[in-house]
Write a protein that holds these residues in place. Structure first.
Motif, PDB file in Angstrom:
ATOM      1  N   ALA A   1     -16.216  -7.172   8.585  1.00 45.16           N
ATOM      2  CA  ALA A   1     -14.810  -6.804   8.678  1.00 45.16           C
ATOM      3  C   ALA A   1     -14.644  -5.353   9.094  1.00 45.16           C
ATOM      4  CB  ALA A   1     -14.126  -7.024   7.329  1.00 45.16           C
ATOM      5  N   THR A   2     -13.521  -5.103   9.756  1.00 48.08           N
ATOM      6  CA  THR A   2     -13.074  -3.744   9.982  1.00 48.08           C
ATOM      7  C   THR A   2     -11.968  -3.470   8.963  1.00 48.08           C
ATOM      8  OG1 THR A   2     -13.615  -3.792  12.318  1.00 48.08           O
ATOM      9  CG2 THR A   2     -11.974  -2.184  11.628  1.00 48.08           C
ATOM     10  N   VAL A   3     -12.151  -2.443   8.188  1.00 46.06           N
ATOM     11  CA  VAL A   3     -11.229  -2.173   7.089  1.00 46.06           C
ATOM     12  C   VAL A   3     -10.581  -0.812   7.302  1.00 46.06           C
ATOM     13  CG1 VAL A   3     -10.958  -1.997   4.588  1.00 46.06           C
ATOM     14  CG2 VAL A   3     -12.764  -3.444   5.553  1.00 46.06           C
ATOM     15  N   GLN A   4      -9.265  -0.805   7.291  1.00 39.31           N
ATOM     16  CA  GLN A   4      -8.536   0.456   7.367  1.00 39.31           C
ATOM     17  C   GLN A   4      -7.781   0.647   6.057  1.00 39.31           C
ATOM     18  OE1 GLN A   4      -4.858   1.438   9.860  1.00 39.31           O
ATOM     19  NE2 GLN A   4      -6.519   2.124  11.173  1.00 39.31           N
ATOM     20  N   VAL A   5      -7.911   1.817   5.483  1.00 41.49           N
ATOM     21  CA  VAL A   5      -7.231   2.113   4.218  1.00 41.49           C
ATOM     22  C   VAL A   5      -6.455   3.406   4.385  1.00 41.49           C
ATOM     23  CG1 VAL A   5      -7.511   2.558   1.743  1.00 41.49           C
ATOM     24  CG2 VAL A   5      -9.102   1.005   2.917  1.00 41.49           C
ATOM     25  N   THR A   6      -5.213   3.380   3.950  1.00 37.07           N
ATOM     26  CA  THR A   6      -4.401   4.598   3.896  1.00 37.07           C
ATOM     27  C   THR A   6      -4.141   4.906   2.429  1.00 37.07           C
ATOM     28  OG1 THR A   6      -3.348   4.017   5.980  1.00 37.07           O
ATOM     29  CG2 THR A   6      -2.247   5.675   4.637  1.00 37.07           C
ATOM     30  N   VAL A   7      -4.521   6.105   2.014  1.00 32.12           N
ATOM     31  CA  VAL A   7      -4.388   6.491   0.610  1.00 32.12           C
ATOM     32  C   VAL A   7      -3.212   7.445   0.469  1.00 32.12           C
ATOM     33  CG1 VAL A   7      -5.565   7.505  -1.379  1.00 32.12           C
ATOM     34  CG2 VAL A   7      -6.879   6.240   0.334  1.00 32.12           C
ATOM     35  N   LEU A   8      -2.379   7.185  -0.519  1.00 31.17           N
ATOM     36  CA  LEU A   8      -1.194   8.008  -0.750  1.00 31.17           C
ATOM     37  C   LEU A   8      -1.325   8.746  -2.078  1.00 31.17           C
ATOM     38  CD1 LEU A   8       1.572   5.442   0.281  1.00 31.17           C
ATOM     39  CD2 LEU A   8       0.452   7.174   1.708  1.00 31.17           C
ATOM     40  N   ALA A   9      -0.829   9.977  -2.083  1.00 28.40           N
ATOM     41  CA  ALA A   9      -0.765  10.753  -3.323  1.00 28.40           C
ATOM     42  C   ALA A   9       0.377  10.216  -4.190  1.00 28.40           C
ATOM     43  CB  ALA A   9      -0.558  12.229  -3.001  1.00 28.40           C
ATOM     44  N   ARG A  10       0.514  10.792  -5.376  1.00 27.55           N
ATOM     45  CA  ARG A  10       1.551  10.334  -6.307  1.00 27.55           C
ATOM     46  C   ARG A  10       2.944  10.495  -5.701  1.00 27.55           C
ATOM     47  NH1 ARG A  10       0.575  13.528 -11.081  1.00 27.55           N
ATOM     48  NH2 ARG A  10       2.183  14.931 -10.324  1.00 27.55           N
ATOM     49  N   ASP A  11       3.113  11.510  -4.867  1.00 30.82           N
ATOM     50  CA  ASP A  11       4.437  11.726  -4.275  1.00 30.82           C
ATOM     51  C   ASP A  11       4.662  10.908  -3.005  1.00 30.82           C
ATOM     52  OD1 ASP A  11       2.866  12.986  -2.390  1.00 30.82           O
ATOM     53  OD2 ASP A  11       3.694  14.981  -2.679  1.00 30.82           O
TER      54      ASP A  11
END
Ligand SMILES: [Cu+2]
Length: 219
Positions: A24-34
């Motif tokens: 698989a090709t996996v893309q992840v976007t991580v967000l801070a608490r805000d």
């Protein structure tokens, strides 16, 4: 619409057939608490069916001390890699590298610390530098005995499916076994370990992951 029993069986067969072969090709976007993108986070994917995970080859990474900062702030390397610390400031730095207090490396992981003293950069001379080879996986905190505001992070891993988020909070990993997996996030300024998420990886998967992590502004 509920799939019929036979259709579900066919789907299961197809899944079993591709679980070992497909990547698989996996893309992840991580967000801070805000809700803003979280840069300099480590994203690890732990596939459930990674029977023969290839161990990544060690690399040479460079960490500069420049204008009282570690650059890059986070360095992610495979176990056995060499970190070259290079002082570009005209004053001395006394770098220390210690295991981060909070990690998810689990019981049995006992990473050890390092120290090195780097003279200031003199005009017309090569920048003073020294190397550390990291032999223990885990999360480490960088600091300087002389300058309390200096901070940085090193994350050492045996996983081939680890990546560092860019300024947009994003990573892309390729060649991850399809199917069930755990997704973990680590950041040097987290206050508590983020809970692992259960995900299912298809041929191309994209996830947006909110966290409780709120990084301080960099001085
Ligand atoms: Cu310093």
């Amino acid at each position: 619409m509920r799939p019929s029993r036979s259709r579900r069986f066919v789907a299961l067969l197809a899944f079993a057939a591709c679980a070992t072969a497909q990547a698989a090709t996996v893309q992840v976007t991580v967000l801070a608490r805000d809700g803003q993108p979280l840069a300099d986070a480590v994203v690890l994917i732990e596939p459930a069916n990674a029977t023969s995970a290839p161990t990544p080859a060690p690399v040479q990474a460079r960490i500069d001390q420049e204008r009282m900062q570690f650059a890059p702030m986070l360095t992610l390397v495979p176990t056995g890699s060499t970190l070259r610390f290079t002082n570009l400031d005209r004053w001395e730095h006394h770098v220390r590298m210690l295991p981060a207090a909070i990690t998810f490396s689990g019981p049995g992981a006992t990473p050890t610390g390092h120290e090195l003293r780097l003279a200031g950069l003199a005009p017309g001379q090569a920048a003073p530098s020294a190397e550390i080879t990291v032999r223990e996986p885990g999360a480490y905190r960088l600091g300087c005995h002389l300058h309390g505001s200096m901070r940085g992070f090193v994350y050492v891993t045996d996983s081939p499916w680890a990546a560092r988020t860019d300024a947009d909070g994003r990573i892309t990993l390729q060649g991850v076994p399809e199917g069930a997996a755990r997704l973990r996030i680590w950041h040097g300024e987290q206050l508590v370990d983020e809970a692992a998420r259960s995900v299912t990886l298809g041929p191309v998967s994209a996830f947006e992951v909110g966290t409780g992590i709120q990084p301080r502004r960099r001085r």
